[in-house]
Design a protein around this motif. Structure first.
Motif, PDB file in Angstrom:
ATOM      1  N   LEU A  70      31.409  31.123  31.974  1.00 56.16           N
ATOM      2  CA  LEU A  70      30.027  31.010  32.410  1.00 56.16           C
ATOM      3  C   LEU A  70      29.709  32.178  33.333  1.00 56.16           C
ATOM      4  N   LEU A  71      28.609  32.858  33.059  1.00 52.37           N
ATOM      5  CA  LEU A  71      28.185  33.978  33.900  1.00 52.37           C
ATOM      6  C   LEU A  71      27.598  33.449  35.191  1.00 52.37           C
ATOM      7  N   GLY A  72      27.798  34.196  36.266  1.00 52.11           N
ATOM      8  CA  GLY A  72      27.266  33.733  37.537  1.00 52.11           C
ATOM      9  C   GLY A  72      27.251  34.805  38.600  1.00 52.11           C
ATOM     10  N   ILE A  73      26.967  34.337  39.799  1.00 55.60           N
ATOM     11  CA  ILE A  73      26.895  35.185  40.984  1.00 55.60           C
ATOM     12  C   ILE A  73      27.837  34.598  42.023  1.00 55.60           C
ATOM     13  N   GLY A  74      28.623  35.435  42.648  1.00 54.69           N
ATOM     14  CA  GLY A  74      29.495  35.000  43.727  1.00 54.69           C
ATOM     15  C   GLY A  74      28.923  35.430  45.067  1.00 54.69           C
ATOM     16  N   ARG A  75      29.203  34.638  46.093  1.00 56.38           N
ATOM     17  CA  ARG A  75      28.747  34.982  47.445  1.00 56.38           C
ATOM     18  C   ARG A  75      29.799  34.511  48.437  1.00 56.38           C
ATOM     19  N   TYR A  76      30.176  35.406  49.348  1.00 59.87           N
ATOM     20  CA  TYR A  76      31.084  35.041  50.420  1.00 59.87           C
ATOM     21  C   TYR A  76      30.282  34.352  51.512  1.00 59.87           C
ATOM     22  N   GLU A 119      31.420  31.086  47.190  1.00 62.06           N
ATOM     23  CA  GLU A 119      30.486  30.220  46.476  1.00 62.06           C
ATOM     24  C   GLU A 119      30.146  30.857  45.136  1.00 62.06           C
ATOM     25  N   TRP A 120      30.013  30.018  44.096  1.00 65.13           N
ATOM     26  CA  TRP A 120      29.663  30.499  42.764  1.00 65.13           C
ATOM     27  C   TRP A 120      28.395  29.798  42.298  1.00 65.13           C
ATOM     28  N   PHE A 121      27.431  30.598  41.870  1.00 66.43           N
ATOM     29  CA  PHE A 121      26.149  30.103  41.373  1.00 66.43           C
ATOM     30  C   PHE A 121      26.000  30.485  39.904  1.00 66.43           C
ATOM     31  N   ARG A 122      25.536  29.568  39.074  1.00 64.31           N
ATOM     32  CA  ARG A 122      25.257  29.891  37.676  1.00 64.31           C
ATOM     33  C   ARG A 122      24.109  30.885  37.620  1.00 64.31           C
ATOM     34  N   ILE A 123      24.171  31.813  36.700  1.00 62.90           N
ATOM     35  CA  ILE A 123      23.183  32.888  36.640  1.00 62.90           C
ATOM     36  C   ILE A 123      21.819  32.391  36.159  1.00 62.90           C
ATOM     37  N   PHE A 124      21.773  31.432  35.250  1.00 63.80           N
ATOM     38  CA  PHE A 124      20.495  30.992  34.691  1.00 63.80           C
ATOM     39  C   PHE A 124      20.024  29.653  35.247  1.00 63.80           C
ATOM     40  N   SER A 184      31.898  37.870  26.015  1.00 65.08           N
ATOM     41  CA  SER A 184      31.441  36.775  26.873  1.00 65.08           C
ATOM     42  C   SER A 184      31.197  37.202  28.313  1.00 65.08           C
ATOM     43  N   LEU A 185      31.893  38.234  28.772  1.00 64.25           N
ATOM     44  CA  LEU A 185      31.832  38.630  30.183  1.00 64.25           C
ATOM     45  C   LEU A 185      30.931  39.846  30.378  1.00 64.25           C
ATOM     46  N   GLU A 205      46.208  24.411  41.262  1.00 64.69           N
ATOM     47  CA  GLU A 205      45.650  24.395  39.902  1.00 64.69           C
ATOM     48  C   GLU A 205      45.283  25.813  39.476  1.00 64.69           C
ATOM     49  N   PRO A 206      45.468  26.160  38.181  1.00 68.09           N
ATOM     50  CA  PRO A 206      45.090  27.501  37.734  1.00 68.09           C
ATOM     51  C   PRO A 206      43.568  27.682  37.741  1.00 68.09           C
ATOM     52  N   LEU A 207      43.144  28.887  38.055  1.00 71.25           N
ATOM     53  CA  LEU A 207      41.728  29.232  38.120  1.00 71.25           C
ATOM     54  C   LEU A 207      41.570  30.645  37.606  1.00 71.25           C
ATOM     55  N   GLU A 208      40.616  30.864  36.697  1.00 68.39           N
ATOM     56  CA  GLU A 208      40.329  32.205  36.200  1.00 68.39           C
ATOM     57  C   GLU A 208      38.879  32.555  36.508  1.00 68.39           C
ATOM     58  N   ILE A 209      38.701  33.725  37.106  1.00 69.84           N
ATOM     59  CA  ILE A 209      37.381  34.261  37.384  1.00 69.84           C
ATOM     60  C   ILE A 209      37.368  35.701  36.895  1.00 69.84           C
ATOM     61  N   ALA A 210      36.195  36.262  36.701  1.00 74.56           N
ATOM     62  CA  ALA A 210      36.089  37.646  36.242  1.00 74.56           C
ATOM     63  C   ALA A 210      35.091  38.386  37.112  1.00 74.56           C
ATOM     64  N   MET A 211      35.437  39.611  37.462  1.00 75.76           N
ATOM     65  CA  MET A 211      34.584  40.433  38.318  1.00 75.76           C
ATOM     66  C   MET A 211      34.874  41.900  38.053  1.00 75.76           C
ATOM     67  N   SER A 212      34.068  42.779  38.633  1.00 76.65           N
ATOM     68  CA  SER A 212      34.274  44.219  38.474  1.00 76.65           C
ATOM     69  C   SER A 212      35.468  44.665  39.316  1.00 76.65           C
TER      70      SER A 212
END
Length: 147
Positions: free
Chosen positions: A55-61, A67-72, A102-103, A117-124
């Motif tokens: 799911l595409l989104g925006i991260g904020r410290y 914090e992760w927000f959905r883009i749409f 997808s990314l 628990e495993p967690l996968e995130i994607a960023m630049s």
């Protein structure tokens, strides 16, 4: 009133709603970024099939959390919140297969553990450097042997 006029009114209403939705997304993005620290961040919800579940989104410290927000979404609240003390960096890899589509372009997949628990995130790449710095710059008293 003829049927074609009703159809034209309905099409016009849908176009107006789509325009209002787009404007609302722009204002929400500005609202979330008003204090800085936002970046493009994708989150993998499901890992049962390879390359799917992103799911595409925006991260904020925000202090001690990411914090992760959905883009749409129009919600001003984050969909996910990860506390810094429970988040461990495990590695990174290039997107493979359908993940490239997808990314966001130029993002890398980051493997982490959140509370075991495993967690996968994607960023630049640039955001990954900032993410690693944020993880390492915990408050005084942090148990550095845990990492």
């Amino acid at each position: 009133m003829p049927a074609w006029e009703w159809a034209l009114d309905i099409v016009g209403l849908f176009l107006l709603l789509a325009l209002l939705y787009g404007i609302s997304l722009i204002f929400r993005r500005r609202f979330l970024a008003r204090h800085g620290g936002t970046f493009e961040l994708s989150y993998r919800v499901r890992s049962d099939s390879p390359g799917r579940g992103w799911l595409l989104g925006i991260g904020r410290y925000s202090g001690q959390s990411l914090e992760w927000f959905r883009i749409f979404s129009l919600s001003p609240r984050p969909k996910r919140v990860w506390a810094r003390e429970l988040l461990d960096y495990a590695g990174r890899r290039a997107p493979a297969g359908t993940e490239e589509v997808s990314l966001y372009d130029g993002h890398v997949v980051v493997s982490c553990h959140y509370g075991g628990e495993p967690l996968e995130i994607a960023m630049s790449e640039a955001s990954l450097t900032g993410f690693q710095s944020w993880l390492e710059s915990g408050p005084p008293g942090t148990d550095w042997n845990r990492r």
